[in-house]
Design an enzyme around this catalytic site. Structure first.
Site, short mmCIF file in Angstrom:
data_model
loop_
_atom_site.label_atom_id
_atom_site.label_comp_id
_atom_site.label_asym_id
_atom_site.label_seq_id
_atom_site.Cartn_x
_atom_site.Cartn_y
_atom_site.Cartn_z
N ARG A 296 55.03 49.83 -102.06
CA ARG A 296 55.81 48.37 -101.31
C ARG A 296 56.05 47.99 -102.76
NH1 ARG A 296 51.56 49.47 -97.29
NH2 ARG A 296 52.61 48.95 -95.87
N GLU A 430 61.02 52.58 -88.45
CA GLU A 430 59.98 51.60 -87.97
C GLU A 430 61.03 50.63 -86.88
OE1 GLU A 430 58.69 49.43 -91.98
OE2 GLU A 430 61.18 48.71 -92.35
N CYS A 501 53.98 56.32 -92.64
CA CYS A 501 53.14 55.64 -93.80
C CYS A 501 53.17 54.66 -93.31
CB CYS A 501 54.33 55.13 -94.86
SG CYS A 501 55.77 54.67 -94.24
C1 PEP Z 1 55.27 49.73 -91.30
O1 PEP Z 1 56.02 48.64 -90.87
O2 PEP Z 1 54.80 50.51 -90.78
C2 PEP Z 1 55.37 49.98 -93.49
C3 PEP Z 1 55.26 50.73 -93.82
O3 PEP Z 1 55.78 48.61 -93.98
P1 PEP Z 1 55.38 47.54 -94.00
O4 PEP Z 1 53.54 47.62 -93.20
O5 PEP Z 1 55.55 47.23 -95.29
O6 PEP Z 1 56.03 46.41 -93.10
MG MG Z 2 57.25 48.15 -92.16
#
Ligand code: PEP
Ligand code: MG
Length: 539
Positions: A296, A430, A501
């Site tokens: 990230r 996502e 993820c």
């Molecule tokens: C998600 O949305 O699952 C992700 C891994 O991204 P973030 O949690 O950084 O939004």
């Molecule tokens: Mg995300």
């Protein structure tokens, strides 16, 4: 007093309570040059708008829960923030080459002194409100929350209404023994950060937190979602016993750290780590990470007040690449917006930031931010096995546009004599749109990575940080599973790998479901890796 909430990050802790005070910030600079006057005035107006936007949300929330009196206080703050006299006092100062933050703090102080001198007790007490609101504007101008974490000096249990990623990113390692927050869920960023840092956390305890703010000591059970203020001797002894048992349980998982996880029918599942900074790389390898499924990169931007240069980014990406050697490292391009603000960049207030200018949308609109990041990643590929991934993609046009910018960055570097190898590019699934358009996206991607945190939020229309929506914050929902299936099928047809993820990847009860849907890689906060490998090996 007992507080119950969501067990967001497992583990136990007992320690002194720390409540961050939103104090008055110090100006970063006092003076500006002639050229900076006009931009400075605009920045001031934007900051007022942002602060008023935040206050309006608070007021609405208070009204809905029947807290008229408190709503009135914040209404006064909003009026004060927009007061034309305050604005002209600040403008005058800025035109006299005071920095906007110094100007708003000084003008606020003058105003506050005026109130404080009044005979009327009620009006005199408004001086603090004025200081509070002008402090907020100044903090906004400097791109940071007036967080008060500077005062955190000894290892403590942090109690706060909410913790923004920029807060957690700024806390020095070792100083937070545990987090307890009124707001939040398992997939809000404070929980994600807590899990990857191995810090116990209980989130979403609601308004009960207010009764705990005067505690001296707090005991936290991040597994059960329980916090006890000023625990008695027996409770402390019980926590010590539980800590020993937990340490034993963790030790029993140690043998799984470095195994290659395989199901009993021979399917190999790669188990990787999610990282928020290069400094977590060594730790993650120790937990048995077989790669990085999600780096990230936004946290690199958030732990400071200005933007990292291309070279600074290059150093961070190279460090992770070097640490992991041949193991794959998926670098996700900047994903700010939603609950992740970007210090150093003026962001306009949005009514629905999670549905707003976030992730790839922002990157495509701000080449000044995106291009240096792409160049830094490409340059770092020579140090290991880096891949690039784009967040929050909603359709193939965005993916194509992002890839075009990557190609442009590559061409620029090659013209300058930098030799680059092949770099795989992938996309996060996502948004429901991405899952539904997965067949099209797969044609343009070398891999998929399913971000269940956002996929759940957007599919179920349930804010990932809202503690009232617990029932709708799990990937174990037929609608979410159907979208994951759709993405996996598209990936299979296109013969590309598909990972997860989001936080579901590290949840023992979700792992069998994800694998049966066709997921081939799981990426999670590193401390969850040994358990995930055990779960896979027993399937
Ligand atoms: C998600 O949305 O699952 C992700 C891994 O991204 P973030 O949690 O950084 O939004
Ligand atoms: Mg995300």
């Amino acid at each position: 007093m007992k507080l119950t909430g969501v067990g967001a990050s497992e583990g136990l802790a007992v320690g002194p309570a720390f409540v961050p005070q939103t104090g008055r910030p110090e100006p970063e600079r006092n003076h500006i040059t002639e050229d900076e006057v006009e931009p400075g005035l605009q920045k001031f107006r934007n900051a007022v708008e942002a602060v008023v936007g935040g206050l309006s949300e608070t007021i609405d929330g208070l009204r809905q829960s029947g807290n008229e009196d408190e709503a009135g206080i914040f209404e006064f703050h909003a009026e004060m923030a927009e007061d034309p006299e305050l604005a002209s006092a600040v403008e005058e100062r800025v035109k006299n080459l005071e920095s906007p933050e110094a100007a708003v703090l000084a003008a606020g102080e003058e105003y506050a002194a005026g109130f404080a001198a009044m005979d009327d007790e009620y009006l005199a007490a408004r001086a603090d409100d004025v200081r509070d609101v002008t402090g907020q504007i100044a903090a906004e101008l400097m791109g940071r929350a007036a967080s008060g974490f500077e005062a955190l000096q000894e290892p403590s249990v942090v109690l706060a209404k909410s913790l923004a990623p920029s807060d957690t990113a700024r806390i020095e390692k070792g100083l937070a023994l545990a987090f307890v927050t009124a707001e939040g869920s398992r997939t809000s960023h404070v929980s994600i950060m807590a899990r990857s840092m191995g810090i116990p956390a209980v989130v979403g305890v609601g308004s009960a937190l207010e009764g705990a703010l005067n505690a001296d000591t707090v005991a936290v059970d991040g597994t059960e979602g329980l916090a006890i203020t000023d625990p008695d001797r027996e409770t402390v002894a019980e926590f010590e016993k539980m800590s020993e048992a937990l340490a034993k349980e963790r030790a029993a998982l140690d043998e799984y750290r470095h195994v290659e996880a395989r199901t009993s029918d021979g399917r190999r599942i790669e188990v990787a780590a999610n990282l928020g900074s290069a400094s977590e790389a060594e730790d993650a390898l120790g937990w048995g990470a077989e790669g990085v499924g999600l780096f990230r990169t936004e946290f690199l931007f958030m732990e400071r007040d200005d933007l990292p240069s291309e070279d600074e980014q290059y150093d961070a990406y190279s460090a992770v690449a070097r640490a992991f050697g041949e193991k794959p490292v998926i670098v996700r391009t900047l994903d700010v917006g939603g609950d992740k603000d970007l210090p150093g960049v003026d962001q306009v207030h949005e009514d629905n930031p999670f549905l707003g200018w976030r992730g790839i949308r922002m990157s495509l609109d701000t080449p000044d931010l995106f291009e240096p990041q792409l160049r830094a990643i490409l340059r770092a590929t020579s140090h290991g096995n880096l891949k690039v991934m784009f967040p929050m993609v909603a359709d193939v046009e965005e993916l194509k546009a992002a890839k075009k910018m990557l190609e442009k960055a590559r061409a620029g570097l090659e013209e300058g004599g930098v030799e680059l190898g092949e770099v795989q590019t992938g996309v996060m699934i996502e948004t429901p749109a991405a899952a539904i358009c997965a067949t099209e996206l797969a044609k343009e991607s070398a891999f998929f990575s399913i971000g269940t945190n956002d996929l759940v939020q957007y599919t179920l229309a349930a804010d990932r940080g809202n503690e009232r929506l617990r029932r709708l914050q799990s990937a174990d929902h037929p609608a979410v599973l159907a979208l994951i299936r759709q993405a996996c099928e598209a990936a299979k047809k296109a013969n590309i790998p598909v990972g997860v993820c989001g936080e579901a990847a590290g949840e023992p009860e979700m792992i069998p479901k994800l694998i049966s849907l066709g997921v081939t890689e799981l990426s999670m906060g590193a401390p969850s890796i040994p358990r995930a490998k055990k779960v896979v090996s027993e399937l």
